[in-house]
Design a protein around this motif. Sequence first.
Motif, PDB file in Angstrom:
ATOM      1  N   LEU A   1     -10.516  31.085  78.142  1.00 48.85           N
ATOM      2  CA  LEU A   1     -11.285  32.193  77.545  1.00 48.85           C
ATOM      3  C   LEU A   1     -12.168  31.670  76.417  1.00 48.85           C
ATOM      4  N   GLU A   2     -11.622  30.704  75.620  1.00 50.03           N
ATOM      5  CA  GLU A   2     -12.408  30.122  74.531  1.00 50.03           C
ATOM      6  C   GLU A   2     -13.583  29.328  75.076  1.00 50.03           C
ATOM      7  N   LYS A   3     -13.329  28.595  76.146  1.00 49.36           N
ATOM      8  CA  LYS A   3     -14.382  27.781  76.755  1.00 49.36           C
ATOM      9  C   LYS A   3     -15.520  28.668  77.269  1.00 49.36           C
ATOM     10  N   GLU A   4     -15.160  29.748  77.972  1.00 46.28           N
ATOM     11  CA  GLU A   4     -16.171  30.661  78.497  1.00 46.28           C
ATOM     12  C   GLU A   4     -16.896  31.378  77.362  1.00 46.28           C
ATOM     13  N   TYR A   5     -16.180  31.629  76.293  1.00 47.26           N
ATOM     14  CA  TYR A   5     -16.776  32.303  75.121  1.00 47.26           C
ATOM     15  C   TYR A   5     -17.880  31.428  74.518  1.00 47.26           C
ATOM     16  N   HIS A   6     -17.587  30.128  74.309  1.00 42.26           N
ATOM     17  CA  HIS A   6     -18.584  29.225  73.736  1.00 42.26           C
ATOM     18  C   HIS A   6     -19.721  28.974  74.719  1.00 42.26           C
ATOM     19  N   LYS A   7     -19.381  29.036  75.989  1.00 40.93           N
ATOM     20  CA  LYS A   7     -20.392  28.768  77.017  1.00 40.93           C
ATOM     21  C   LYS A   7     -21.404  29.909  77.121  1.00 40.93           C
ATOM     22  N   SER A   8     -20.896  31.140  77.115  1.00 35.93           N
ATOM     23  CA  SER A   8     -21.778  32.308  77.287  1.00 35.93           C
ATOM     24  C   SER A   8     -22.248  32.895  75.960  1.00 35.93           C
TER      25      SER A   8
ATOM     26  N   ASN B   1     -17.447  38.999  76.176  1.00 37.15           N
ATOM     27  CA  ASN B   1     -17.563  39.822  77.381  1.00 37.15           C
ATOM     28  C   ASN B   1     -18.378  39.066  78.425  1.00 37.15           C
ATOM     29  N   ASN B   2     -17.666  38.300  79.194  1.00 36.29           N
ATOM     30  CA  ASN B   2     -18.287  37.556  80.284  1.00 36.29           C
ATOM     31  C   ASN B   2     -17.520  37.818  81.568  1.00 36.29           C
ATOM     32  N   ASN B   3     -17.984  37.246  82.646  1.00 41.29           N
ATOM     33  CA  ASN B   3     -17.359  37.524  83.947  1.00 41.29           C
ATOM     34  C   ASN B   3     -15.883  37.150  83.977  1.00 41.29           C
ATOM     35  N   TYR B   4     -15.562  36.046  83.364  1.00 41.83           N
ATOM     36  CA  TYR B   4     -14.172  35.587  83.398  1.00 41.83           C
ATOM     37  C   TYR B   4     -13.267  36.535  82.609  1.00 41.83           C
TER      38      TYR B   4
ATOM     39  N   SER C   1      -7.572  41.846  70.502  1.00 40.63           N
ATOM     40  CA  SER C   1      -8.448  40.822  69.909  1.00 40.63           C
ATOM     41  C   SER C   1      -7.859  39.440  70.183  1.00 40.63           C
ATOM     42  N   LEU C   2      -8.719  38.486  70.452  1.00 39.03           N
ATOM     43  CA  LEU C   2      -8.284  37.116  70.702  1.00 39.03           C
ATOM     44  C   LEU C   2      -8.542  36.242  69.469  1.00 39.03           C
ATOM     45  N   ARG C   3      -7.666  35.266  69.260  1.00 44.29           N
ATOM     46  CA  ARG C   3      -7.841  34.301  68.165  1.00 44.29           C
ATOM     47  C   ARG C   3      -7.909  32.897  68.785  1.00 44.29           C
ATOM     48  N   PHE C   4      -9.049  32.254  68.584  1.00 48.76           N
ATOM     49  CA  PHE C   4      -9.215  30.900  69.101  1.00 48.76           C
ATOM     50  C   PHE C   4      -8.867  29.883  67.996  1.00 48.76           C
ATOM     51  N   SER C   5      -9.413  28.721  68.106  1.00 47.70           N
ATOM     52  CA  SER C   5      -9.042  27.649  67.174  1.00 47.70           C
ATOM     53  C   SER C   5      -9.385  27.955  65.722  1.00 47.70           C
ATOM     54  N   ASP C   6     -10.425  28.751  65.497  1.00 47.05           N
ATOM     55  CA  ASP C   6     -10.790  29.077  64.110  1.00 47.05           C
ATOM     56  C   ASP C   6      -9.988  30.256  63.553  1.00 47.05           C
TER      57      ASP C   6
END
Length: 469
Positions: free
Chosen positions: A76-83, A87-90, A135-140
């Motif tokens: 989810l983090e990878k797709e977040y930084h990518k898009s 709110n992306n397809n994944y 809510s999601l929490r990534f590395s930051d």
Amino acid sequence: MTEIKKYQLTAFTGFLVLTGILLYLIYNTFELMDRQYQVDLKQRLKQFYLKDLKQNIYSGGLSLVDTYLINNIRLLEKEYHKSGTINNNYSDSLLTAMFEDLRAKNPTDSLLEKTKKMHKLGSKLEYLIVINSISLRFSDNKPIPLYNHLKKYPFLKSSLQSPQGYIIGGKLKFPRTENIATSISMGPSIPYSYDITFTIFADNNNRQSQIFKSAVPVLLLTLFALLLIFSVYYLTFKSWSKQKKISDMKSDFINSITHEFNTPISTIMVANRALQNEKVFKSRESITEFTEIIARQTKQLQTLFDQVMDITRVNTEIEKKEVIFCQLLTEVIQDYRVKTNDKNVYFYTQGIHNETPVSLNRFWVTTMLSNIFDNAIKYSDKTPKEIHITVDGTPNGLRISIRDNGIGMEEYTVKHLFDKFYRGKNPGREHVSGLGLGMYYVQQCIQIHNWKLEVKSSVGMGSEILIVI
């Protein structure tokens, strides 16, 4: 506004205020019972059902959420930084799959049914589980909203997106803030985790009817109190009106009779004093003149006394004889013309030759007709004064119309025309003498003969008396 109208308005306003206070108290009682109902329900749910959830959506619910979010959070983090957006397809497909799985594996229906039967929570008890936000929490470790109930998501079923949140289970139709059994926000607030808020609503779909049933005794008591208050208001006001009317009539009668009796008495006293004068005593013509005055005024006094005494004998039995009514009517008209000796009074008759016999008391009917003629003339400012009399035959008797061209009457005067001692307030006719007994006598005569009486009148257009024999 008349005095009676002011009292009516005051009484009515007071009753409305009191009714408003009682209705407000009923409303507050209903609201209090509603709140108490919710408190009792929550306590019972927490005691028998919610304690087993242990801050869980349902048994195994959070573990299922972990499977979708924790196991996929790095993707989810990878797709977040990518898009550049959460709110992306994944993430959309993952959220849809997670919500559907949560709904499919929800065991709350069966568990709640068991709890309701075991602890007698009521067969109508329903629940609703909604997820308010994720809510999601990534590395930051910054919270990034994945889902929020304030937004509409086109990829999620619209029927399951409620104002409270996404529906995971339950059939409660109208969840309210008061129906919240528990609302939990949880999350460790560490990198690669999530925060979630969910709410469980519980209520009876027939709660309003249940509360209403419990409030029936209060409602019935209040209605009884309102009815009692209204009855007391009505009876008190009716009694007051009656007493006021009697008091007014008494005052009017005293004023009228004082005036009526004072004139002949004063005249007799003056005439008597004059007779004691030696100059007058020596003149036969003067003595005759003053004795005639005394005789006329004495006769006037006798007439006033008779008029009052006639009213006191109203309810006594009367003797009736069969009389050709129109013949009697003709005689009364002729005698009245001689009595008035007024060239400006005209009688117009129609149907006066009817030969129908009527059983009646001659004296009473003669006096009744004279009183009607008196009023027609006294309360007329026209020249000439006209009295139109029409007699019509009916299958059962006669119909007599006596119509004048006088000043007419207002509706209120017509309503009280036959009250004892009542005299209408007619501007410009205050000088008209009388005790207010003439039309009362007319009504009593009609009643003891079992006839019918009707009055039609308009101000400035005259009046019509209708007698049906």
